[in-house]
Design a protein around this motif. Structure first.
Motif, mmCIF file in Angstrom:
data_model
loop_
_atom_site.group_PDB
_atom_site.id
_atom_site.type_symbol
_atom_site.label_atom_id
_atom_site.label_comp_id
_atom_site.label_asym_id
_atom_site.label_seq_id
_atom_site.Cartn_x
_atom_site.Cartn_y
_atom_site.Cartn_z
ATOM 1 N N GLU A 49 36.340 47.235 41.675
ATOM 2 C CA GLU A 49 36.651 45.858 42.641
ATOM 3 C C GLU A 49 36.152 44.560 41.460
ATOM 4 O OE1 GLU A 49 39.341 43.483 44.073
ATOM 5 O OE2 GLU A 49 39.268 45.543 44.013
ATOM 6 N N ARG A 52 37.528 44.840 37.792
ATOM 7 C CA ARG A 52 39.045 44.175 38.374
ATOM 8 C C ARG A 52 39.333 42.001 38.426
ATOM 9 N NH1 ARG A 52 42.870 42.227 41.947
ATOM 10 N NH2 ARG A 52 41.672 42.494 43.485
ATOM 11 N N GLN A 53 37.778 41.651 39.260
ATOM 12 C CA GLN A 53 37.916 40.420 39.054
ATOM 13 C C GLN A 53 37.759 39.579 38.092
ATOM 14 O OE1 GLN A 53 35.521 39.465 42.284
ATOM 15 N NE2 GLN A 53 37.119 39.925 44.315
ATOM 16 N N ARG A 55 38.735 41.266 35.304
ATOM 17 C CA ARG A 55 39.453 41.189 34.064
ATOM 18 C C ARG A 55 40.784 40.161 33.960
ATOM 19 N NH1 ARG A 55 44.670 43.252 34.673
ATOM 20 N NH2 ARG A 55 45.793 44.294 32.518
ATOM 21 N N THR A 56 41.193 40.363 35.363
ATOM 22 C CA THR A 56 42.101 39.009 36.570
ATOM 23 C C THR A 56 41.535 37.655 35.774
ATOM 24 O OG1 THR A 56 42.699 40.484 38.336
ATOM 25 C CG2 THR A 56 43.319 38.551 38.193
ATOM 26 N N ALA A 57 40.320 37.302 35.874
ATOM 27 C CA ALA A 57 39.966 36.038 35.710
ATOM 28 C C ALA A 57 39.715 35.955 34.082
ATOM 29 C CB ALA A 57 38.646 35.512 35.948
ATOM 30 N N VAL A 59 42.021 37.368 31.949
ATOM 31 C CA VAL A 59 43.353 36.609 31.627
ATOM 32 C C VAL A 59 43.939 35.720 32.169
ATOM 33 C CG1 VAL A 59 45.536 38.329 32.378
ATOM 34 C CG2 VAL A 59 43.926 39.884 31.737
ATOM 35 N N ARG A 60 43.443 35.495 32.613
ATOM 36 C CA ARG A 60 44.149 33.905 33.093
ATOM 37 C C ARG A 60 43.459 32.677 32.234
ATOM 38 N NH1 ARG A 60 42.848 34.011 39.826
ATOM 39 N NH2 ARG A 60 45.292 35.071 40.408
ATOM 40 N N ARG A 70 52.708 32.653 33.204
ATOM 41 C CA ARG A 70 53.121 33.679 33.804
ATOM 42 C C ARG A 70 54.041 34.306 33.650
ATOM 43 N NH1 ARG A 70 49.920 32.065 38.847
ATOM 44 N NH2 ARG A 70 48.273 33.417 39.121
#
Length: 191
Positions: A49, A52-53, A55-57, A59-60, A70
């Motif tokens: 988790e 994943r967080q 990675r998401t940050a 990518v943003r 987006r």
């Protein structure tokens, strides 16, 4: 020869300490976790988790930096259907025919009085039965509450004993590791 003996003693203490600490951790987790719970799966789920967080940050941040839009996501509209039933039942209790008050007023009065007395007696019986049932339910609820409190206290006591058992082994293990490190340090300083 003394140096080798101290080295082996220090390594043995550290190994014994690590095994004792691992055993204590395992027993503590086993005694305190839910049945079927796995230690590494819950740890890895947390790690996944967090990854994943991150990675998401990331990518943003890259999308903002490169000013790419987006991706658009279209959500369909869903409908939910629910049905319910509310029912009500009515009952009507009737007595037989009343005497005609014009022909026999005394019989009419006596029948009305008789019916009122029967209704009053019936209401008292129902009220008494309801009181008895409420009292019985209250006693049963009190007994269940006491039983539940006793069970909770027993389980709490057992879980504390199980946790303390694992913690004792952990402390013993860490003490052995520390003692082994002290022996190794003394060995390094003197020889």
């Amino acid at each position: 020869m003394l140096e080798t003996a101290l080295t082996i003693f220090g390594i043995a203490l550290q190994t014994l300490g690590l095994v004792a600490a691992a055993t204590g951790l395992y027993k503590t987790f086993k005694d305190c976790s839910a049945p079927g719970d796995r230690f590494f799966s819950s740890v890895l789920a947390t790690e996944f988790e967090v990854a994943r967080q991150v990675r998401t940050a990331l990518v943003r941040s890259i999308r903002r930096f490169l000013r790419r839009p987006r991706p658009s996501v279209t959500h369909g509209l869903g409908t939910a259907l629910s049905a319910g039933f509310t029912g009500r039942a009515k009952g009507l209790v009737q007595f037989g025919q009343l005497p005609d008050p014009a022909q026999d007023a005394e019989a009419f009065r006596a029948e009305i009085e008789n019916r009122l007395n029967r209704l009053f007696k019936l209401a008292q019986d129902v009220q008494h039965d309801l009181g008895q049932e409420a009292k019985a339910r209250g006693q049963e609820a009190q007994r269940l509450e006491e039983d539940l409190q006793a069970r909770i206290a027993t389980i709490d006591h057992e879980s504390k004993r199980a946790t303390i058992r694992g913690l004792r082994e952990q402390v013993l293990g860490f003490f052995c590791v520390a003692l082994g490190l002290v022996v190794q340090s003394v060995l390094d300083l003197t020889f």
